[in-house]
Write a protein that holds these residues in place. Structure first.
Motif, PDB file in Angstrom:
ATOM      1  N   ARG A 164     -46.098   2.509 -24.121  1.00 58.40           N
ATOM      2  CA  ARG A 164     -45.542   1.982 -22.876  1.00 58.40           C
ATOM      3  C   ARG A 164     -45.834   2.903 -21.697  1.00 58.40           C
ATOM      4  N   HIS A 165     -45.853   4.214 -21.963  1.00 61.70           N
ATOM      5  CA  HIS A 165     -46.160   5.170 -20.899  1.00 61.70           C
ATOM      6  C   HIS A 165     -47.578   4.947 -20.370  1.00 61.70           C
ATOM      7  N   VAL A 166     -48.513   4.733 -21.284  1.00 57.27           N
ATOM      8  CA  VAL A 166     -49.903   4.513 -20.871  1.00 57.27           C
ATOM      9  C   VAL A 166     -50.039   3.208 -20.092  1.00 57.27           C
ATOM     10  N   LEU A 167     -49.262   2.188 -20.463  1.00 57.83           N
ATOM     11  CA  LEU A 167     -49.353   0.885 -19.801  1.00 57.83           C
ATOM     12  C   LEU A 167     -48.329   0.716 -18.687  1.00 57.83           C
ATOM     13  N   SER A 168     -47.848   1.813 -18.135  1.00 59.85           N
ATOM     14  CA  SER A 168     -46.871   1.732 -17.049  1.00 59.85           C
ATOM     15  C   SER A 168     -47.579   1.681 -15.698  1.00 59.85           C
ATOM     16  N   GLY A 169     -46.800   1.425 -14.646  1.00 61.75           N
ATOM     17  CA  GLY A 169     -47.341   1.429 -13.290  1.00 61.75           C
ATOM     18  C   GLY A 169     -47.839   0.062 -12.860  1.00 61.75           C
ATOM     19  N   GLN A 170     -48.227  -0.024 -11.593  1.00 67.08           N
ATOM     20  CA  GLN A 170     -48.650  -1.279 -11.001  1.00 67.08           C
ATOM     21  C   GLN A 170     -50.158  -1.383 -10.808  1.00 67.08           C
ATOM     22  N   ARG A 171     -50.861  -0.282 -10.947  1.00 71.67           N
ATOM     23  CA  ARG A 171     -52.308  -0.303 -10.731  1.00 71.67           C
ATOM     24  C   ARG A 171     -53.023  -1.064 -11.844  1.00 71.67           C
ATOM     25  N   GLY A 172     -54.213  -1.579 -11.508  1.00 71.79           N
ATOM     26  CA  GLY A 172     -55.035  -2.215 -12.528  1.00 71.79           C
ATOM     27  C   GLY A 172     -55.459  -1.192 -13.576  1.00 71.79           C
ATOM     28  N   ASP A 181     -57.731   0.728 -24.277  1.00 67.28           N
ATOM     29  CA  ASP A 181     -58.119   1.221 -25.609  1.00 67.28           C
ATOM     30  C   ASP A 181     -57.200   2.343 -26.063  1.00 67.28           C
ATOM     31  N   GLN A 182     -56.840   3.229 -25.130  1.00 67.22           N
ATOM     32  CA  GLN A 182     -55.953   4.349 -25.465  1.00 67.22           C
ATOM     33  C   GLN A 182     -54.589   3.839 -25.907  1.00 67.22           C
ATOM     34  N   ALA A 183     -54.036   2.870 -25.167  1.00 62.74           N
ATOM     35  CA  ALA A 183     -52.716   2.334 -25.509  1.00 62.74           C
ATOM     36  C   ALA A 183     -52.723   1.687 -26.889  1.00 62.74           C
TER      37      ALA A 183
END
Length: 217
Positions: A120-128, A135-137
């Motif tokens: 979830r940390h890797v896929l956080s935020g609003q940026r594309g 792949d990392q997530a």
């Protein structure tokens, strides 16, 4: 302040539900929002505040836990003694992020929760998102099982040792490890895709943003 992830436990066996809740509460960055015994009770909770993650059994007194996962769209792990291949496929098709067969060691669930938090940390935020982030997530979430040794080259180990001192750019990590910048960038990108190294961008006053690397575990 770090995010605290809320968890709804759905299991009709109060002893098992209590064990799962204890594991969640002991996991850094997690809290139990509620623990319920049925689909109906789960819907009552979800009508209020929705959790970040659900831990759901398959066979519940008033319905199917997999259908609960499908209908809510909330992140979920299935925790069940049901070991039929068709059931596992159905759970994954319904959107379950993972499937743990009961009984399992406490550490197995703890490790899955840690993976979920990092995912979830890797896929956080609003940026594309760039492909490498996606792949990392996925690599973090579906990495090797606990206790599986991951072989590291000497170069990768040198880079990890360098990152143990703090966040570094590829050039700084290369200098500390005694390797070329190109080699450092290539190996760091590989370890980032494996969920071992985290990457963030540092924006300067001009030019392209700089990639900064740090250890995730």
């Amino acid at each position: 302040m770090e995010k605290t992830w809320s968890v709804l436990v759905v299991d009709d066996d109060f002893r098992v539900a209590g064990i799962h809740a204890e594991i969640v509460e002991a996991a850094p960055g997690f809290r139990v929002q509620d623990s319920v015994r049925s689909i109906a009770e789960a819907h009552q909770v979800l009508a209020g505040t929705q959790p970040d993650l659900m831990l759901v059994d398959v066979y519940l007194p008033d319905g199917d836990g997999i259908e609960l996962v499908r209908s809510t769209g909330i992140d979920a792990f299935i925790l069940s003694a049901a070991d039929e291949a068709a059931t596992v496929r159905r759970a994954l098709h319904a959107g379950a992020l993972g499937y743990l067969l009961k009984p399992f060691q406490r550490q197995v669930l703890t490790e899955r929760l840690d993976r979920y938090a990092r995912y979830r940390h890797v896929l956080s935020g609003q940026r594309g998102l760039r492909q490498e982030k996606i792949d990392q997530a996925l690599s973090i979430l579906h990495g090797p099982p606990p206790g599986t040794a991951v072989s590291r080259s000497t170069t990768e180990q040198l880079l990890l040792d360098a990152l143990g001192r703090g966040e570094l750019s590829a050039a700084e990590a290369a200098e500390a490890a005694g390797v070329s910048r190109a080699t450092a960038q290539r190996r760091l990108a590989t370890m980032a895709s494996q969920g071992v190294v985290q990457v963030r961008l540092r924006y300067g006053t001009s030019g392209r943003p700089e990639h900064l690397y740090s250890k995730l575990r």
